[in-house]
Design an enzyme around this catalytic site. Structure first.
Site, short mmCIF file in Angstrom:
data_model
loop_
_atom_site.label_atom_id
_atom_site.label_comp_id
_atom_site.label_asym_id
_atom_site.label_seq_id
_atom_site.Cartn_x
_atom_site.Cartn_y
_atom_site.Cartn_z
N MET A 51 0.83 -1.20 0.00
CA MET A 51 0.00 0.00 0.00
C MET A 51 0.87 1.25 0.00
O MET A 51 1.94 1.28 0.59
CB MET A 51 -0.90 0.03 1.24
CG MET A 51 -2.04 -0.95 1.22
SD MET A 51 -3.05 -0.82 2.73
CE MET A 51 -3.77 0.80 2.53
N HIS A 122 0.82 -5.54 1.24
CA HIS A 122 -0.26 -5.95 0.35
C HIS A 122 0.28 -6.60 -0.92
O HIS A 122 -0.47 -7.27 -1.65
CB HIS A 122 -1.12 -4.72 0.00
CG HIS A 122 -2.43 -5.08 -0.63
ND1 HIS A 122 -3.29 -4.12 -1.14
CD2 HIS A 122 -3.05 -6.28 -0.84
CE1 HIS A 122 -4.36 -4.71 -1.63
NE2 HIS A 122 -4.25 -6.01 -1.46
N ASP A 247 13.86 8.31 11.74
CA ASP A 247 13.08 7.91 10.57
C ASP A 247 11.61 8.26 10.83
O ASP A 247 10.81 7.43 11.25
CB ASP A 247 13.25 6.42 10.32
CG ASP A 247 12.72 5.96 8.98
OD1 ASP A 247 12.00 6.75 8.34
OD2 ASP A 247 13.03 4.83 8.58
N ASP A 291 11.29 -1.02 7.53
CA ASP A 291 12.65 -1.57 7.57
C ASP A 291 12.77 -2.81 6.69
O ASP A 291 13.84 -3.10 6.15
CB ASP A 291 13.02 -1.98 9.00
CG ASP A 291 13.23 -0.80 9.93
OD1 ASP A 291 13.38 0.34 9.43
OD2 ASP A 291 13.23 -1.02 11.15
N ASP A 306 21.33 -6.23 7.92
CA ASP A 306 21.10 -5.41 6.73
C ASP A 306 20.00 -6.05 5.88
O ASP A 306 20.16 -7.19 5.43
CB ASP A 306 22.41 -5.31 5.94
CG ASP A 306 22.27 -4.46 4.69
OD1 ASP A 306 21.20 -3.86 4.48
OD2 ASP A 306 23.24 -4.41 3.91
#
Length: 323
Positions: A51, A122, A247, A291, A306
């Site tokens: 989405m 989604h 973030d 993330d 990572d």
């Protein structure tokens, strides 16, 4: 009852076909030279966003991929990779039909008969749609934080008629159009309500009942099938709601699931149970929902693995499986 289910399935597929004439080139592929073969799978890999998603925002000089830095890394390691662009806000069926045309385009470009499909959020149910309508095109399906069993975040949004109308208006007439404009595909249809219905618990349950898959176990305490009819299924997800306070977009998104699930067993948007699909690589990474695709700009916990490395290792896993 069976007849009504069949009619509902036909209706949903017909709705998807009604919007399928809006196609977009799936040729967003990194222009980098391969320097190794670690990730060189037999079949191309097509990535599918969730989405409010996109293939790439902006141009080659100033822009950002949804799967940030993932496709170029895999390409340098020998993989043939593409990013799909489907409607950022639409039903699973409509997004699935859009994806189908792009799957067929990649098959035509590469001359291959199958693809490895990786879907986030989604994008998980969206890649399932390809197996439903064209199973012969699928080598593997991989869900990352997938909404396979839905999210109560969508149920919460839909339960408040006033709030739902406001969210839909902002999404349909502002956020969605901005995303499609920035990704140079303004013809894509946008409908927040259909999107929320698709990823709600009730909508996801109806979709799974109409289109059952062995990759989804009967309960979250069990594991789904890792393969069926020569097709392979994988998944992974995170269970963190906050990993990097700088973030800001991620912080905003990751406050949603704790409203309905608390602070355990969700990635800030999707619960762990919903994301379990096929062979579960791991279901408790220290990742938030964004993330999982290395957004935004790779900001995450200093102590988490990572995400780009996970995708590279998964491509190698597919390679060793002969996919």
């Amino acid at each position: 009852m069976l007849k009504s289910k069949k009619l509902a399935t036909i209706a949903s597929l017909a709705l998807g076909l009604a919007f399928a004439n809006i196609s977009h080139s799936a040729v967003n592929t990194p222009n980098v030279k391969a320097t190794g073969t670690y990730a060189k799978t037999k079949y191309p890999i097509l990535f599918v966003h969730g989405m409010f998603g996109f293939d790439r925002l902006g141009g080659s000089t100033f822009g950002m991929d949804y799967f940030y830095q993932v496709l170029p890394d895999l390409a340098r390691n020998g993989a043939t990779t593409y990013a799909a662009q489907v409607s950022p806000l639409e039903s699973t069926e409509i997004r699935g039909e859009q994806l189908l045309s792009q799957v067929e385009e990649v098959l035509a470009i590469t001359g291959q008969s199958k693809l490895n499909l990786i879907g986030h959020s989604h994008g998980g149910p969206t890649i399932r749609y390809i197996e439903i309508v064209k199973p012969q095109y699928v080598a593997s399906l991989t869900g990352v934080g997938g909404t396979f069993r839905g999210s109560k975040v969508a149920d919460l949004a839909l339960s408040n008629s006033g709030g739902s109308a406001f969210i839909s208006a902002v999404s349909d007439y502002l956020l969605g159009p901005v995303i499609t404009w920035a990704s140079d595909n303004t013809n894509l249809p946008i409908n927040m309500n259909r999107s929320l219905q698709s990823i709600s618990v009730a909508g996801s349950t109806a979709f799974n009942n109409a289109h059952p898959t062995p990759a989804l176990a009967s309960s979250c305490s069990q594991s789904g099938a890792s393969s069926s009819n020569g097709r392979y299924y994988y998944s992974w997800t995170g269970t963190s709601q906050l990993t990097n306070a700088f973030d800001l977009l991620d912080v905003g998104v990751s406050t949603l699931a704790p409203l309905v699930y608390g602070s355990l067993d969700n990635d800030g948007l999707v619960p762990r149970c919903s994301a379990r699909f096929g062979k579960v690589i791991r279901d408790n990474y220290s990742y938030t929902h964004l993330d999982e695709v290395n957004m935004v700009l790779g900001m995450r916990s200093w102590f988490s693995p990572d995400p780009v490395t996970l995708y590279r290792q998964h491509a190698n896993r597919l390679k060793l499986q002969g996919l």
